[in-house]
Design a protein around this motif. Structure first.
Motif, short mmCIF file in Angstrom:
data_model
loop_
_atom_site.label_atom_id
_atom_site.label_comp_id
_atom_site.label_asym_id
_atom_site.label_seq_id
_atom_site.Cartn_x
_atom_site.Cartn_y
_atom_site.Cartn_z
N MET A 92 144.98 -25.73 103.39
CA MET A 92 145.55 -24.62 104.15
C MET A 92 146.95 -24.29 103.64
O MET A 92 147.30 -23.12 103.47
N ALA A 93 147.76 -25.31 103.38
CA ALA A 93 149.11 -25.08 102.88
C ALA A 93 149.09 -24.45 101.50
O ALA A 93 149.85 -23.53 101.20
N GLU A 94 148.20 -24.93 100.63
CA GLU A 94 148.10 -24.35 99.30
C GLU A 94 147.61 -22.92 99.36
O GLU A 94 147.96 -22.09 98.52
N GLY A 95 146.81 -22.59 100.36
CA GLY A 95 146.34 -21.22 100.53
C GLY A 95 147.46 -20.24 100.78
O GLY A 95 147.34 -19.06 100.50
N TRP A 96 148.58 -20.73 101.31
CA TRP A 96 149.73 -19.85 101.55
C TRP A 96 150.59 -19.67 100.31
O TRP A 96 151.59 -18.98 100.36
N ALA A 97 150.20 -20.27 99.21
CA ALA A 97 150.98 -20.08 97.99
C ALA A 97 150.92 -18.62 97.57
O ALA A 97 151.89 -18.07 97.07
N ASP A 98 149.79 -17.95 97.83
CA ASP A 98 149.64 -16.56 97.45
C ASP A 98 148.41 -16.02 98.18
O ASP A 98 147.32 -16.52 98.01
N VAL A 99 148.60 -15.02 99.03
CA VAL A 99 147.49 -14.39 99.73
C VAL A 99 147.20 -13.08 99.05
O VAL A 99 148.11 -12.27 98.84
N PHE A 100 145.95 -12.84 98.70
CA PHE A 100 145.55 -11.59 98.05
C PHE A 100 144.68 -10.79 99.01
O PHE A 100 143.68 -11.29 99.52
N LEU A 101 145.07 -9.56 99.27
CA LEU A 101 144.34 -8.66 100.17
C LEU A 101 143.93 -7.44 99.37
O LEU A 101 144.77 -6.58 99.05
N PRO A 102 142.66 -7.31 98.99
CA PRO A 102 142.23 -6.32 98.01
C PRO A 102 142.06 -4.89 98.53
O PRO A 102 141.49 -4.06 97.84
N TRP A 103 142.58 -4.56 99.72
CA TRP A 103 142.33 -3.25 100.29
C TRP A 103 143.52 -2.32 100.17
O TRP A 103 144.61 -2.72 99.78
N ARG A 104 143.31 -1.09 100.56
CA ARG A 104 144.37 -0.07 100.58
C ARG A 104 144.94 -0.02 101.99
O ARG A 104 144.21 0.13 102.97
N PHE A 105 146.26 -0.14 102.10
CA PHE A 105 146.94 -0.16 103.39
C PHE A 105 147.92 1.00 103.50
O PHE A 105 148.55 1.38 102.53
N THR A 106 148.05 1.52 104.71
CA THR A 106 149.00 2.59 105.00
C THR A 106 149.99 2.09 106.05
O THR A 106 149.59 1.45 107.02
N LEU A 107 151.25 2.42 105.86
CA LEU A 107 152.30 2.02 106.81
C LEU A 107 152.03 2.72 108.14
O LEU A 107 151.94 3.94 108.21
N ALA A 108 151.86 1.94 109.22
CA ALA A 108 151.55 2.50 110.53
C ALA A 108 152.76 2.45 111.46
O ALA A 108 152.85 3.22 112.39
N GLU A 109 153.67 1.55 111.22
CA GLU A 109 154.81 1.35 112.12
C GLU A 109 155.91 0.68 111.32
O GLU A 109 155.66 -0.17 110.49
N ASN A 110 157.14 1.07 111.56
CA ASN A 110 158.26 0.49 110.83
C ASN A 110 159.40 0.21 111.80
O ASN A 110 159.46 0.78 112.86
N GLY A 111 160.29 -0.64 111.42
CA GLY A 111 161.40 -1.06 112.27
C GLY A 111 161.47 -2.56 112.20
O GLY A 111 161.33 -3.14 111.13
N GLU A 112 161.67 -3.21 113.34
CA GLU A 112 161.71 -4.67 113.35
C GLU A 112 160.31 -5.26 113.13
O GLU A 112 160.16 -6.38 112.70
N THR A 113 159.28 -4.45 113.42
CA THR A 113 157.91 -4.83 113.12
C THR A 113 157.37 -3.85 112.09
O THR A 113 157.36 -2.64 112.33
N VAL A 114 156.97 -4.35 110.94
CA VAL A 114 156.37 -3.50 109.90
C VAL A 114 154.88 -3.77 109.89
O VAL A 114 154.45 -4.90 109.69
N ARG A 115 154.10 -2.73 110.15
CA ARG A 115 152.65 -2.88 110.27
C ARG A 115 151.96 -1.99 109.25
O ARG A 115 152.23 -0.80 109.16
N TYR A 116 151.06 -2.60 108.48
CA TYR A 116 150.20 -1.86 107.56
C TYR A 116 148.77 -1.96 108.09
O TYR A 116 148.35 -3.02 108.54
#
Length: 115
Positions: free
Chosen positions: A22-46
């Motif tokens: 589990m710890a090694e899995g956090w070395a690099d997370v790959f998310l192969p999709w297209r994301f759009t910024l939905a919210e910005n500020g203190e919380t940044v949501r894609y």
């Protein structure tokens, strides 16, 4: 750490090796999709427009210069936040946490950087 498990029971070895994986899995997370910024500020949501819903949420953001749209995200922990890489894009996000919903690792994944 694996070498230190020689004298442990099979049960203990399997639990510790699961934590290591589990710890090694956090070395690099790959998310192969297209994301759009939905919210910005203190919380940044894609969000991804694909089904099922997929989200990447940075919480407690202190500094981030992120584009409105990203493809094929790679996220790695770094001191005080996260390194975010994508096609023709790289940035540091100083944030208190990361939450990934609908990830390829059977999540959701949650992370809070040390320090």
């Amino acid at each position: 750490m694996r070498d230190d498990l020689a004298g442990e029971t099979e049960h203990v070895r399997s639990l510790v090796l699961e934590l290591v994986a589990m710890a090694e899995g956090w070395a690099d997370v790959f998310l192969p999709w297209r994301f759009t910024l939905a919210e910005n500020g203190e919380t940044v949501r894609y969000r991804s427009s694909e089904e099922p819903v997929r989200e990447v949420v940075f919480g407690g953001v202190r500094a981030a210069d992120l584009p409105a749209e990203v493809n094929s995200l790679r996220i790695s922990p770094m001191p005080g936040g996260y390194e975010v890489r994508s096609v023709r894009f790289q940035a540091a996000v100083t944030a208190a946490s990361l939450h990934v919903l609908g990830d390829p690792y059977n999540g959701p994944l949650e992370h809070r950087p040390a320090g």
